[in-house]
Design an enzyme around this catalytic site. Structure first.
Site, PDB file in Angstrom:
ATOM      1  N   LYS A  88       0.855  -1.187   0.000  1.00  0.00           N
ATOM      2  CA  LYS A  88       0.000   0.000   0.000  1.00  0.00           C
ATOM      3  C   LYS A  88       0.896   1.244   0.000  1.00  0.00           C
ATOM      4  O   LYS A  88       1.735   1.414   0.890  1.00  0.00           O
ATOM      5  CB  LYS A  88      -0.904  -0.024   1.234  1.00  0.00           C
ATOM      6  CG  LYS A  88      -2.161   0.795   1.105  1.00  0.00           C
ATOM      7  CD  LYS A  88      -3.074   0.510   2.297  1.00  0.00           C
ATOM      8  CE  LYS A  88      -4.362   1.274   2.223  1.00  0.00           C
ATOM      9  NZ  LYS A  88      -5.142   1.132   3.456  1.00  0.00           N
TER      10      LYS A  88
HETATM   11  O1  G3P Z   1      -8.802   2.036   4.198  1.00  0.00           O
HETATM   12  C1  G3P Z   1      -8.815   3.408   4.503  1.00  0.00           C
HETATM   13  C2  G3P Z   1      -9.675   3.634   5.676  1.00  0.00           C
HETATM   14  O2  G3P Z   1      -9.165   2.929   6.754  1.00  0.00           O
HETATM   15  C3  G3P Z   1      -9.903   5.026   6.113  1.00  0.00           C
HETATM   16  O3  G3P Z   1     -11.069   4.976   6.854  1.00  0.00           O
HETATM   17  O4  G3P Z   1     -12.685   5.697   8.523  1.00  0.00           O
HETATM   18  O5  G3P Z   1     -10.248   6.290   8.793  1.00  0.00           O
HETATM   19  O6  G3P Z   1     -11.643   7.385   7.038  1.00  0.00           O
HETATM   20  P1  G3P Z   1     -11.423   6.161   7.858  1.00  0.00           P
END
Ligand code: G3P
Length: 219
Positions: A88
């Site tokens: 990633k």
């Molecule tokens: O995979 C990306 C994700 O983990 C981001 O999620 O909820 O931190 O915006 P969030």
């Protein structure tokens, strides 16, 4: 649409795996920190543990370096940990160069922190396996995250670009359902969003009635 779980929590990964619908896992440094995973050796072991739970699925492991040499060095180590690892890489200039390099070496990549269609186009041109637009974080700032997913899917299909659209930062079941309607290749979400798909009050009421009627005659 493939279902990935967006967590580094082994219990939750196991629970989704046992449901029989899990296609992969995405992690990031914040999710690893949330589980208290620290130190190079522990972090690597954790990725391998995840691979061993989700047999055959793609597991995203994020690099920390932000320069080309560092990203390549870290990414090659991560990719060598297990055949299921996808490196990633953040959407930055050296990240794009590194994605191009990994693509030429047959190493799978997930270009993360994508917030507009231009970034997604660049990731695909560089040969990313997955592109991760963060739809929830766009919604958080009054931008339409689902519209971005739709735009990227449209552009990729128009040119037959093989990069898979991995909708990330999914916050609730409607995000997930809408991503499926739009044609996202993958949705990565927390466990509660996946299990949230199970729920309907009419299912619960209907089942209670069926069981009660059966019990009336059968004791
Ligand atoms: O995979 C990306 C994700 O983990 C981001 O999620 O909820 O931190 O915006 P969030």
């Amino acid at each position: 649409m493939k279902f990935f779980i967006d967590t580094a929590n082994l219990q939750q990964i196991m629970e989704a795996q046992e449901l029989g619908i899990l296609d992969g896992v995405t992690t990031n440094p914040s999710l690893m920190a949330k589980e208290g995973i620290k130190g190079d050796a522990n972090i690597k072991k954790h990725y391998v543990d995840i691979c061993n739970i989700v047999k055959g699925g793609d597991i995203s492991a994020e690099v920390i370096a932000t320069d080309f040499d560092g990203i390549v060095r870290e990414g090659e180590v991560l990719a060598a940990l297990h055949k299921q690892i996808v490196v990633k890489v953040p959407m930055i200039k050296d990240g794009i160069k590194a994605i191009k390099y990994f693509s030429s070496k047959g190493i799978k990549t997930n270009c993360t922190l994508v917030f507009n269609a231009g970034q997604a186009l660049l990731a695909a041109k560089a040969g990313a396996t997955y592109v991760s637009p963060f739809l929830g974080r766009l919604d958080d700032i009054s931008s339409d995250g689902l519209l971005l997913i739709e735009q990227i899917v449209h552009i990729y299909r128009q040119y037959n670009l093989p990069t898979q659209v991995l909708a990330a930062s999914i916050r609730h079941t409607m995000h997930l359902i809408k991503c499926a309607e739009i044609g996202a290749d993958v949705a990565t979400c927390p466990l509660n969003v996946i299990t949230g798909l199970l729920k309907h009050p009419l299912t619960d009421a209907g089942l209670a009635q069926f069981l009660a009627d059966h019990a009336k005659l059968n004791g």
